[in-house]
Design a protein around this motif. Structure first.
Motif, PDB file in Angstrom:
ATOM      1  N   ASN A  23      19.541  17.976 -65.606  1.00 37.34           N
ATOM      2  CA  ASN A  23      19.308  18.734 -64.378  1.00 37.34           C
ATOM      3  C   ASN A  23      18.110  19.684 -64.474  1.00 37.34           C
ATOM      4  OD1 ASN A  23      21.425  17.420 -63.257  1.00 37.34           O
ATOM      5  ND2 ASN A  23      22.821  19.174 -63.203  1.00 37.34           N
ATOM      6  N   ARG A  93      20.649  11.158 -56.146  1.00 38.99           N
ATOM      7  CA  ARG A  93      20.469  12.191 -55.133  1.00 38.99           C
ATOM      8  C   ARG A  93      19.296  13.123 -55.455  1.00 38.99           C
ATOM      9  NH1 ARG A  93      22.803  15.482 -51.444  1.00 38.99           N
ATOM     10  NH2 ARG A  93      22.549  17.687 -51.871  1.00 38.99           N
ATOM     11  N   ARG A 122      27.571  15.649 -49.289  1.00 38.82           N
ATOM     12  CA  ARG A 122      26.337  16.100 -49.937  1.00 38.82           C
ATOM     13  C   ARG A 122      25.088  15.883 -49.081  1.00 38.82           C
ATOM     14  NH1 ARG A 122      26.192  14.612 -56.189  1.00 38.82           N
ATOM     15  NH2 ARG A 122      25.229  16.643 -56.424  1.00 38.82           N
ATOM     16  N   PRO A 123      25.032  16.529 -47.945  1.00 37.32           N
ATOM     17  CA  PRO A 123      23.835  16.402 -47.111  1.00 37.32           C
ATOM     18  C   PRO A 123      22.659  17.159 -47.729  1.00 37.32           C
ATOM     19  CG  PRO A 123      25.335  18.039 -46.204  1.00 37.32           C
ATOM     20  CD  PRO A 123      26.009  17.477 -47.411  1.00 37.32           C
ATOM     21  N   ILE A 124      21.468  17.025 -47.118  1.00 40.48           N
ATOM     22  CA  ILE A 124      20.332  17.816 -47.603  1.00 40.48           C
ATOM     23  C   ILE A 124      19.771  18.698 -46.474  1.00 40.48           C
ATOM     24  CG2 ILE A 124      19.687  16.323 -49.542  1.00 40.48           C
ATOM     25  CD1 ILE A 124      17.335  15.337 -47.771  1.00 40.48           C
ATOM     26  N   ASP A 125      20.675  19.048 -45.552  1.00 37.74           N
ATOM     27  CA  ASP A 125      20.248  19.873 -44.419  1.00 37.74           C
ATOM     28  C   ASP A 125      19.654  21.218 -44.863  1.00 37.74           C
ATOM     29  OD1 ASP A 125      22.974  20.226 -45.267  1.00 37.74           O
ATOM     30  OD2 ASP A 125      23.250  21.625 -43.604  1.00 37.74           O
ATOM     31  N   LEU A 126      20.165  21.770 -45.957  1.00 31.75           N
ATOM     32  CA  LEU A 126      19.668  23.084 -46.391  1.00 31.75           C
ATOM     33  C   LEU A 126      18.267  22.988 -46.987  1.00 31.75           C
ATOM     34  CD1 LEU A 126      22.969  24.374 -48.044  1.00 31.75           C
ATOM     35  CD2 LEU A 126      22.146  24.826 -45.739  1.00 31.75           C
ATOM     36  N   HIS A 127      17.961  21.843 -47.611  1.00 32.39           N
ATOM     37  CA  HIS A 127      16.600  21.604 -48.110  1.00 32.39           C
ATOM     38  C   HIS A 127      15.667  21.571 -46.889  1.00 32.39           C
ATOM     39  CE1 HIS A 127      17.906  19.510 -52.073  1.00 32.39           C
ATOM     40  NE2 HIS A 127      19.014  19.847 -51.443  1.00 32.39           N
ATOM     41  N   THR A 163      22.577  26.358 -52.874  1.00 29.32           N
ATOM     42  CA  THR A 163      22.267  24.974 -53.232  1.00 29.32           C
ATOM     43  C   THR A 163      21.239  24.954 -54.363  1.00 29.32           C
ATOM     44  OG1 THR A 163      21.090  22.972 -52.500  1.00 29.32           O
ATOM     45  CG2 THR A 163      20.803  24.930 -51.127  1.00 29.32           C
ATOM     46  N   VAL A 164      21.563  24.214 -55.410  1.00 28.53           N
ATOM     47  CA  VAL A 164      20.719  24.228 -56.606  1.00 28.53           C
ATOM     48  C   VAL A 164      19.402  23.496 -56.340  1.00 28.53           C
ATOM     49  CG1 VAL A 164      20.560  23.536 -59.026  1.00 28.53           C
ATOM     50  CG2 VAL A 164      22.749  24.322 -58.096  1.00 28.53           C
ATOM     51  N   THR A 165      19.489  22.206 -55.996  1.00 24.61           N
ATOM     52  CA  THR A 165      18.240  21.461 -55.783  1.00 24.61           C
ATOM     53  C   THR A 165      17.541  21.920 -54.502  1.00 24.61           C
ATOM     54  OG1 THR A 165      19.554  19.655 -54.871  1.00 24.61           O
ATOM     55  CG2 THR A 165      18.808  19.405 -57.135  1.00 24.61           C
ATOM     56  N   ASP A 305      30.415  20.777 -62.708  1.00 23.01           N
ATOM     57  CA  ASP A 305      30.121  19.599 -63.535  1.00 23.01           C
ATOM     58  C   ASP A 305      30.981  19.530 -64.803  1.00 23.01           C
ATOM     59  OD1 ASP A 305      28.301  18.683 -61.736  1.00 23.01           O
ATOM     60  OD2 ASP A 305      26.515  19.200 -62.888  1.00 23.01           O
ATOM     61  N   VAL A 327      33.061  23.879 -54.985  1.00 23.32           N
ATOM     62  CA  VAL A 327      31.651  23.528 -54.741  1.00 23.32           C
ATOM     63  C   VAL A 327      31.539  22.220 -53.940  1.00 23.32           C
ATOM     64  CG1 VAL A 327      29.421  23.027 -55.815  1.00 23.32           C
ATOM     65  CG2 VAL A 327      30.924  24.762 -56.811  1.00 23.32           C
ATOM     66  N   PHE A 328      32.305  21.217 -54.338  1.00 28.15           N
ATOM     67  CA  PHE A 328      32.264  19.932 -53.623  1.00 28.15           C
ATOM     68  C   PHE A 328      33.626  19.637 -53.010  1.00 28.15           C
ATOM     69  CE2 PHE A 328      28.774  19.320 -56.694  1.00 28.15           C
ATOM     70  CZ  PHE A 328      27.751  19.091 -55.774  1.00 28.15           C
TER      71      PHE A 328
HETATM   72  C1  UD1 Z   1      23.158  20.170 -58.457  1.00 31.83           C
HETATM   73  C2  UD1 Z   1      23.300  19.406 -59.748  1.00 31.83           C
HETATM   74  C3  UD1 Z   1      24.699  18.805 -59.850  1.00 31.83           C
HETATM   75  C4  UD1 Z   1      25.755  19.885 -59.669  1.00 31.83           C
HETATM   76  C5  UD1 Z   1      25.491  20.709 -58.415  1.00 31.83           C
HETATM   77  C6  UD1 Z   1      26.406  21.915 -58.295  1.00 31.83           C
HETATM   78  C7  UD1 Z   1      21.042  18.631 -60.169  1.00 31.83           C
HETATM   79  C8  UD1 Z   1      20.115  17.483 -60.235  1.00 31.83           C
HETATM   80  N1  UD1 Z   1      22.304  18.356 -59.769  1.00 31.83           N
HETATM   81  O1  UD1 Z   1      23.355  19.232 -57.388  1.00 31.83           O
HETATM   82  O2  UD1 Z   1      24.823  18.222 -61.145  1.00 31.83           O
HETATM   83  O3  UD1 Z   1      27.030  19.285 -59.546  1.00 31.83           O
HETATM   84  O4  UD1 Z   1      24.137  21.184 -58.395  1.00 31.83           O
HETATM   85  O5  UD1 Z   1      26.296  22.719 -59.407  1.00 31.83           O
HETATM   86  O6  UD1 Z   1      20.713  19.744 -60.506  1.00 31.83           O
HETATM   87  N2  UD1 Z   1      25.032  21.218 -49.613  1.00 31.83           N
HETATM   88  C9  UD1 Z   1      24.890  21.107 -48.255  1.00 31.83           C
HETATM   89  N3  UD1 Z   1      23.620  20.900 -47.755  1.00 31.83           N
HETATM   90  C10 UD1 Z   1      22.532  20.798 -48.563  1.00 31.83           C
HETATM   91  C11 UD1 Z   1      22.691  20.931 -49.951  1.00 31.83           C
HETATM   92  C12 UD1 Z   1      23.959  21.134 -50.453  1.00 31.83           C
HETATM   93  O7  UD1 Z   1      25.860  21.190 -47.502  1.00 31.83           O
HETATM   94  O8  UD1 Z   1      21.424  20.618 -48.035  1.00 31.83           O
HETATM   95  C13 UD1 Z   1      26.379  21.446 -50.191  1.00 31.83           C
HETATM   96  C14 UD1 Z   1      26.826  20.296 -51.086  1.00 31.83           C
HETATM   97  O9  UD1 Z   1      27.435  19.270 -50.333  1.00 31.83           O
HETATM   98  C15 UD1 Z   1      27.785  20.997 -52.007  1.00 31.83           C
HETATM   99  C16 UD1 Z   1      27.160  22.377 -52.182  1.00 31.83           C
HETATM  100  O10 UD1 Z   1      26.283  22.542 -51.072  1.00 31.83           O
HETATM  101  O11 UD1 Z   1      29.041  21.119 -51.405  1.00 31.83           O
HETATM  102  C17 UD1 Z   1      26.365  22.588 -53.459  1.00 31.83           C
HETATM  103  O12 UD1 Z   1      25.471  21.512 -53.658  1.00 31.83           O
HETATM  104  P1  UD1 Z   1      24.079  21.669 -54.424  1.00 31.83           P
HETATM  105  O13 UD1 Z   1      24.063  22.947 -55.179  1.00 31.83           O
HETATM  106  O14 UD1 Z   1      22.989  21.423 -53.458  1.00 31.83           O
HETATM  107  O15 UD1 Z   1      24.150  20.465 -55.429  1.00 31.83           O
HETATM  108  P2  UD1 Z   1      22.921  19.612 -55.916  1.00 31.83           P
HETATM  109  O16 UD1 Z   1      21.712  20.480 -55.949  1.00 31.83           O
HETATM  110  O17 UD1 Z   1      22.851  18.335 -55.204  1.00 31.83           O
END
Ligand code: UD1
Length: 417
Positions: A23, A93, A122-127, A163-165, A305, A327-328
């Motif tokens: 990660n 993802r 796991r949407p990417i709306d926040l990105h 959101t991490v990524t 994780d 978280v999920f």
């Molecule tokens: C990263 C990690 C993953 C870890 C997760 C949480 C990487 C490559 N992957 O995933 O291993 O399990 O953090 O620690 O670093 N969400 C939204 N909209 C968005 C983005 C996220 O609703 O645009 C929600 C997700 O569905 C989830 C929560 O936010 O419920 C956290 O997700 P996020 O921190 O974004 O996880 P990843 O960055 O994908």
């Protein structure tokens, strides 16, 4: 398709060396797109998600000079293609991490909506919201996120959820935006701070990474990235739990104990002895495991994780523990498989109640996602007879040489085609 067969009941003793963090390397490879020139990334784990990301940056125009041992050398001078295609993005993802860098570098990005582990919507709306705040115009077209940005401009932005990524994506785009960006409610994971450090080393001006507020002064260009990836705290935690569940004596080398404090605390509460040094952790089983409740949270909370692996440990505790996933929304798929091995677990909403049993029994089981697959291997280490884990491509996405590392500790584990 490969399967992993684990014969339970062998004690685990000795040392295991942790690889670079999946990660951390994925965002760093995406960040190379912000630079023009020869980048060198060391301590790269040999896992499938990394191969996918290397193929993706190649597709976008990077020349990959070598991918040898644990180093990747790539030249980002010729980045010219804004399209991240479905066949690569659908398997991982984290491919969406190229969205921000491509917008900053080329003014355009067309990235397929991601796939990856099936652990919720796991949407990417926040990105997207964050990048729109920086001035990108983003539309969804035929399964692709298509963004155009003539110029990215600094902005104050608050993430609705941590959101991490998402934090990484917006931080990378803001590094080359005009003016100051302030990101509130940012993710505080060590991999976010690491990425900020690497970008700063290349000339970015990022402060506050590792806290909820990140302040970025945009710069006009960044020097090529040269770095060594930090150790994988999730892999380290998995081997710590392996030592604990097998009642062994396992020294986990090349890790940062400070990145794993909640896991170390919870392991100690189970009765296991955990000794930390600067770059290593030694875990010794004491024969009896006490039940311990956990709730997953964004860093610095207990990592989601590691939830599946810790649940496996609790299946053998002397009592009832509660495991809450915040978280999920769909991260209990391993429960059905653990129950097939004799675990006593019930789920209500976001909480799993685990009643410890005396013994697990080997069974054919199916890996459902990356960390769930690790939890099944851990269960196999102590189950009676053989456990056959199928769909192990999930393991290969994120664990380097898992069978080899466990064999070196004394496990009887092998892969069959
Ligand atoms: C990263 C990690 C993953 C870890 C997760 C949480 C990487 C490559 N992957 O995933 O291993 O399990 O953090 O620690 O670093 N969400 C939204 N909209 C968005 C983005 C996220 O609703 O645009 C929600 C997700 O569905 C989830 C929560 O936010 O419920 C956290 O997700 P996020 O921190 O974004 O996880 P990843 O960055 O994908």
């Amino acid at each position: 398709m490969d399967k992993i067969i684990v014969e339970g009941g062998h004690p685990l003793n000795g040392q295991v060396t942790i690889s670079g963090a999946k990660n951390a390397v994925l965002p760093v490879l995406a960040a190379t797109l912000l630079t023009q020139g020869k980048c060198k990334v060391q301590a790269v784990p040999r896992v499938r998600d990394v191969t996918t990301m290397v193929r993706l940056v190649q597709e976008l125009g990077a020349g990959v000079d070598c991918f040898e041992g644990d180093s990747v050398v790539l030249d980002t001078t010729g980045i010219n293609n804004p399209i991240a295609p479905y066949d690569l993005v659908s398997t991982m993802r984290a491919s969406c991490l190229v969205l921000g860098p491509l917008l900053a570098r080329l003014g355009e990005a067309k990235v397929s909506l991601p796939g990856g582990c099936a652990i919720g919507a796991r949407p990417i709306d926040l990105h997207i919201k964050g990048l729109e705040a920086l001035g990108a115009n983003i539309r969804l077209e035929e399964g692709y996120v298509h963004g155009i940005a003539k110029k990215l401009k600094g902005v104050r932005h608050t993430f609705d959820l941590v959101t991490v990524t998402g934090t990484m994506n917006v931080m990378m785009a803001a590094a080359l935006a005009e003016g100051e960006t302030v990101l509130n409610n940012a993710a505080r994971e060590p991999e976010v701070s690491f990425l900020a450090d690497i970008l700063n080393h290349s000339g970015a001006k990022i402060k506050g990474a590792g806290t909820e507020k990140i302040v970025i002064q945009g710069v006009t260009s960044l020097a090529p990235i040269e770095c060594r990836i930090l150790p994988d705290r999730i892999e380290a935690a998995t081997y710590m739990i392996a030592g604990a569940i097998a009642n062994g004596d396992v020294e986990v080398l090349n890790c940062v104990p400070g990145h794993m404090e909640p896991i170390i605390d919870k392991l100690r509460q189970t009765g296991v002895t955990v000794d930390t040094r600067e770059n290593s952790v030694r875990v010794k089983g004491n024969g009896l495991l006490s039940p311990v409740d956990i709730t997953t949270e964004p860093y610095p909370g207990f990592a989601t994780d590691v939830q599946a692996q810790f649940m496996t440990l609790m299946t053998l505790a002397g009592g009832q523990s509660r495991i809450t996933e915040t978280v999920f929304e769909n991260r209990f798929m391993h429960v059905a498989e653990l129950k097939r091995m004799g675990a006593d677990i019930s789920i209500e909403g976001h909480t799993a109640t685990v009643r410890g049993v005396k013994q697990l029994s080997g069974a054919p089981v199916m890996a459902t996602d990356l960390r769930a697959s690790a939890c099944l291997v851990l269960a196999g280490l102590v189950a009676e007879r053989d456990t056959v884990v199928s769909r192990v491509y999930h393991i290969d996405r994120g664990y380097q040489d898992m069978e080899k590392k466990l064999s070196q500790l004394g496990a009887a584990i092998r892969r069959v085609k």
